[in-house]
Design a protein around this motif. Structure first.
Motif, short mmCIF file in Angstrom:
data_model
loop_
_atom_site.label_atom_id
_atom_site.label_comp_id
_atom_site.label_asym_id
_atom_site.label_seq_id
_atom_site.Cartn_x
_atom_site.Cartn_y
_atom_site.Cartn_z
N GLU A 82 -3.74 9.36 -4.23
CA GLU A 82 -3.68 10.34 -3.10
C GLU A 82 -3.13 11.72 -3.72
O GLU A 82 -3.33 12.83 -2.97
N LYS A 117 -0.39 -2.25 -6.60
CA LYS A 117 -1.58 -1.73 -5.91
C LYS A 117 -1.05 -0.44 -5.33
O LYS A 117 -2.11 0.63 -5.05
N SER A 173 0.77 -1.21 -0.06
CA SER A 173 -0.05 -0.14 -0.02
C SER A 173 0.97 1.32 0.02
O SER A 173 2.15 1.30 0.12
N ARG A 217 0.31 5.04 4.79
CA ARG A 217 -0.93 5.12 5.50
C ARG A 217 -0.88 6.10 6.85
O ARG A 217 0.24 6.33 7.43
N GLU A 239 -2.73 3.57 -5.43
CA GLU A 239 -2.93 4.39 -4.21
C GLU A 239 -2.12 5.52 -4.21
O GLU A 239 -2.80 6.67 -3.82
N ASP A 240 -1.00 5.73 -4.49
CA ASP A 240 -0.29 6.98 -4.77
C ASP A 240 -0.78 7.84 -5.70
O ASP A 240 -0.80 8.99 -5.39
N LEU A 294 -11.12 -0.44 -6.49
CA LEU A 294 -10.34 0.48 -6.76
C LEU A 294 -10.52 1.14 -7.98
O LEU A 294 -10.81 2.37 -8.18
#
Length: 519
Positions: free
Chosen positions: A416, A408, A342, A345, A412-413, A444
């Motif tokens: 964000e 993944k 991930s 976080r 996510e990066d 996602l």
């Protein structure tokens, strides 16, 4: 044959120039002005006289035509490339070598080598290991290189060609010398040396291959020097390793070994070790050698794949797409690399996807033995398979098996950072069961309209992964990321090059450094 990258000791690399071409000569150790832990570090380089290395059981060459073993390296000034793998404070920070280090003044005697050491202001640093597991080339952009190899590179490659057919004997002799002459170093190595034995020669071959590609080699060695802090290694260990290395090479490359070859290896090893020592000294100012981490969640997704989440005992800065080394309480001093599954976080938790592989001590312990409440140790973050947020290029991501974990994290990066750049993910697997994280990827996709996820199952697909990518192209405006089994990466890289994606825009695991037997 191999499992995905986070189940092994493999870093990331670009497909740009694998180092086979020559470059700007020897890198040199750095001298730096005094630095405070909170300040940014700007690195410079100066020439340092190499330490005198004397091989075990050999006298210094008597031929006056050969340069002396302790001759200084040719003057050169090298600036190390920017290193996002330091992953400490900010993505743009450069990992830099430490304060000036002076050559140790230990008395010289036969079979002993005075070597580089930290400056009075630098804390004890890096590695004694004969360049083990972590010696692998991290990701690099292609760098201009000279078409002609340096004299030292030619001598070193000639030596490596001579010892390659007797690699096992060279490695065994090296360790025999090291542990007999320096028994105190044995405790820094794993109890079982079967896997460790092969890594020395692979490390030497890698260094020899990249010997003239200074930007690649310096970044590679800085990462290695930082990573070796977790072994408890110190600057004063280097001379022992260099002494035994040259002793082993001189014994098994006797047909081509002479004063010039010995001097070339002395210069190479001295400068290599100094880069590692300096990088470790800088890292010591800003990060611990390792982190304790408690397992807070252990989810078995398939009979041999677990998703493991841990809570570090202090903040652990890293970048999406990077990896770390991990040690379990059941196999002390055995570290394996795993990618973060991930992006960073807010709660500081770290997640890894682990596949138990045959004879994989660490992976089997993590999948079948670890439980919430157990404590593991983490090394520093490393790797550069990260997103360049200064461009708006699309991302073409190929993840095979547990290789989906860093893919993944990259998705996510991008999310964000608020980017709406297109991200195309191809999730390859042998069977339906191997798509253990497909639900997460599809969720996602539902949230982010710029994301497309396509599953390619070998046993059911009408198109194999390379063919599917060709069909869904073109990809000229995309940066490519590959993570998974070596066969997939090799085929994927070849296919991407064939359809016109420049080599410097292809980032992937370092296939040649993946571990075949261990996890």
């Amino acid at each position: 044959m191999f499992e995905a990258r986070h189940t092994m000791d493999a870093p990331t690399t670009t497909s740009a120039d694998n180092g086979s071409s020559s470059g700007s000569g020897w890198f040199t150790p750095r001298r730096m002005p005094p630095i405070a832990p909170s300040d940014g570090v700007q690195e410079t380089s100066e020439v340092r006289r190499p330490a005198v290395l004397r091989p075990v059981g050999r006298r210094k060459p008597a031929n006056r035509d050969h340069p002396p073993v302790n001759a200084p390296a040719a003057p050169a000034t090298v600036r190390a490339p920017s290193d996002p793998s330091a992953a400490g404070s900010a993505p743009a920070s450069s990992a830099t070598p430490g304060p000036p280090t002076a050559a140790a003044e230990a008395p010289e005697s036969a079979g002993r080598i005075p070597g580089p050491g930290p400056s009075p202001s630098a804390a004890p640093t890096a590695p004694p290991e004969p360049l083990p597991r972590e010696l692998r080339v991290p990701e690099q952009r292609s760098a201009p290189v000279s078409p002609q190899a340096s004299p030292d590179a030619l001598l070193i490659r000639r030596t490596m060609a001579e010892v390659d057919p007797v690699a096992d004997k060279v490695t065994s002799y090296f360790y025999a010398l090291l542990f007999v002459r320096h028994p105190d170093l044995r405790s820094l190595f794993p109890p079982a040396m079967d896997t460790q034995r092969d890594r020395l020669l692979k490390a030497l071959l890698t260094a020899a291959e990249h010997i003239d590609n200074t930007p690649v080699l310096v970044d590679y060695l800085q990462n290695l020097g930082r990573g070796h802090r977790k072994y408890g290694t110190r600057a004063e260990h280097y001379p022992a390793v260099g002494e035994c290395l040259i002793g082993a090479l001189s014994k098994y490359a006797s047909a081509v070994w002479d004063g010039e070859a010995e001097a070339a290896w002395v210069r190479a090893y001295t400068l290599i070790s100094q880069v590692m020592i300096d990088a470790a000294a800088v890292d010591e100012l800003r990060a611990p050698a390792w982190w304790q981490a408690e397992i807070v969640s252990h989810e078995l997704r398939t009979p041999d794949v677990a998703v493991v989440t841990v809570r570090p005992d202090q903040p652990y800065p890293f970048l999406a797409g990077q990896y770390t080394s991990l040690e379990t309480p059941w196999w002390p001093r055995i570290w394996r690399h795993y990618s973060f599954a991930s992006a960073p976080r807010s709660d500081g938790m770290l997640t890894f996807h682990v596949k138990a592989v045959p004879a994989g001590w660490v992976s089997n312990a993590l999948v079948h033995r670890a439980r919430p409440g157990d404590t593991i140790r983490l090394g520093p973050p490393a790797g550069s398979m990260t997103v360049d947020h200064t461009t708006d290029s699309g991302l073409l991501c190929l993840g095979g098996g547990t290789g989906i974990a860093p893919i993944k994290a990259l998705v996510e990066d991008v999310a964000e950072h608020g980017d709406r750049r297109p991200v195309e993910v191809f999730y390859g697997a042998r069977t339906d069961q191997d798509l253990y994280d497909i639900d997460t990827m599809l969720r996602l996709q539902q949230v982010h309209p710029w994301l497309s996820v396509r599953a390619i199952i070998d046993q059911q697909a009408h198109l194999q992964l390379p063919d599917a990518i060709r069909e869904y192209g073109p990809w000229h405006e995309y940066d490519a990321y590959l993570s998974g089994p070596p066969g997939m990466i090799r085929n994927g890289v070849a296919m991407l090059r064939n359809i016109g994606i420049p080599a410097e825009r292809i980032r992937h695991d370092s296939v040649e450094e993946l571990v075949t037997v261990e996890d």
